[in-house]
Design a protein around this motif. Structure first.
Motif, PDB file in Angstrom:
ATOM      1  N   UNK A  52      -0.867   0.930  17.696  1.00  0.00           N
ATOM      2  CA  UNK A  52      -0.288  -0.505  17.494  1.00  0.00           C
ATOM      3  C   UNK A  52      -0.652  -1.240  15.921  1.00  0.00           C
ATOM      4  N   UNK A  53      -1.349  -0.938  14.926  1.00  0.00           N
ATOM      5  CA  UNK A  53      -1.274  -1.161  13.632  1.00  0.00           C
ATOM      6  C   UNK A  53      -0.132  -0.288  13.408  1.00  0.00           C
ATOM      7  N   UNK A  54      -0.206   0.941  13.591  1.00  0.00           N
ATOM      8  CA  UNK A  54       1.493   1.898  13.524  1.00  0.00           C
ATOM      9  C   UNK A  54       2.435   1.464  13.863  1.00  0.00           C
ATOM     10  N   UNK A  55       2.413   1.012  14.394  1.00  0.00           N
ATOM     11  CA  UNK A  55       3.631   0.643  14.558  1.00  0.00           C
ATOM     12  C   UNK A  55       4.264  -0.439  14.843  1.00  0.00           C
ATOM     13  N   UNK A  56       3.255  -1.439  14.034  1.00  0.00           N
ATOM     14  CA  UNK A  56       3.104  -2.692  13.013  1.00  0.00           C
ATOM     15  C   UNK A  56       4.007  -2.616  11.693  1.00  0.00           C
ATOM     16  N   UNK A  57       3.236  -1.454  11.316  1.00  0.00           N
ATOM     17  CA  UNK A  57       3.421  -0.957  10.079  1.00  0.00           C
ATOM     18  C   UNK A  57       5.268  -0.423   9.454  1.00  0.00           C
ATOM     19  N   UNK A  70      11.955  -3.131   8.901  1.00  0.00           N
ATOM     20  CA  UNK A  70      12.935  -3.928   9.238  1.00  0.00           C
ATOM     21  C   UNK A  70      13.121  -4.282   6.604  1.00  0.00           C
ATOM     22  N   UNK A  71      12.485  -3.286   6.380  1.00  0.00           N
ATOM     23  CA  UNK A  71      12.399  -3.987   5.096  1.00  0.00           C
ATOM     24  C   UNK A  71      13.650  -3.210   4.517  1.00  0.00           C
ATOM     25  N   UNK A  72      13.502  -1.097   5.273  1.00  0.00           N
ATOM     26  CA  UNK A  72      14.601  -0.868   4.705  1.00  0.00           C
ATOM     27  C   UNK A  72      16.245  -1.118   5.429  1.00  0.00           C
ATOM     28  N   UNK A  73      15.715  -2.080   6.395  1.00  0.00           N
ATOM     29  CA  UNK A  73      17.471  -2.307   7.110  1.00  0.00           C
ATOM     30  C   UNK A  73      17.937  -3.720   5.692  1.00  0.00           C
ATOM     31  N   UNK A  74      16.758  -4.373   4.980  1.00  0.00           N
ATOM     32  CA  UNK A  74      17.623  -5.579   4.300  1.00  0.00           C
ATOM     33  C   UNK A  74      18.528  -4.722   2.775  1.00  0.00           C
TER      34      UNK A  74
END
Length: 106
Positions: free
Chosen positions: A67-72, A78-82
């Motif tokens: 779950x932590x890896x998925x969130x990361x 999201x950062x790469x898309x931005x």
């Protein structure tokens, strides 16, 4: 004179793999601690991971680490898309400027 090949019991292999998978130690660290080659332990760990993956159904709930890896990974995506959108905007602006300068020189 050749060296003799070491043999390990299944219990020894299971304990060595458990140090890596269950206690979160690295393969290199564990191999050094138990005086064996990293490649050998790495093969054991890979085989154990594959066996675990086969036993886990695809719709099983995620563990805390998954779950932590998925969130990361979602945040990273999201950062790469931005960043990609920002770069595309810069390219678009550069094209407009280049077109404007090309028209101005004619």
């Amino acid at each position: 004179m050749g060296s003799t090949r070491r043999r390990f019991t299944d219990e020894y292999k299971a304990n060595a793999v458990a140090l890596v998978l269950d206690e979160g130690k690295t393969i290199a660290e564990t191999a050094r601690n138990i005086d064996m080659h990293e490649m050998t332990l790495g093969k054991w760990v890979k085989k154990a991971r594959e066996a675990r993956d086969e036993q886990t159904p695809p719709d099983a709930p995620l563990t805390e680490s998954e779950r932590a890896e998925l969130q990361r990974l979602r945040q990273e995506n999201k950062d790469v898309k931005a960043e990609n959108a920002h770069l595309q905007m810069q390219v678009s602006f550069a094209k407009k400027v280049a077109t404007w300068f090309a028209k101005d020189q004619q």
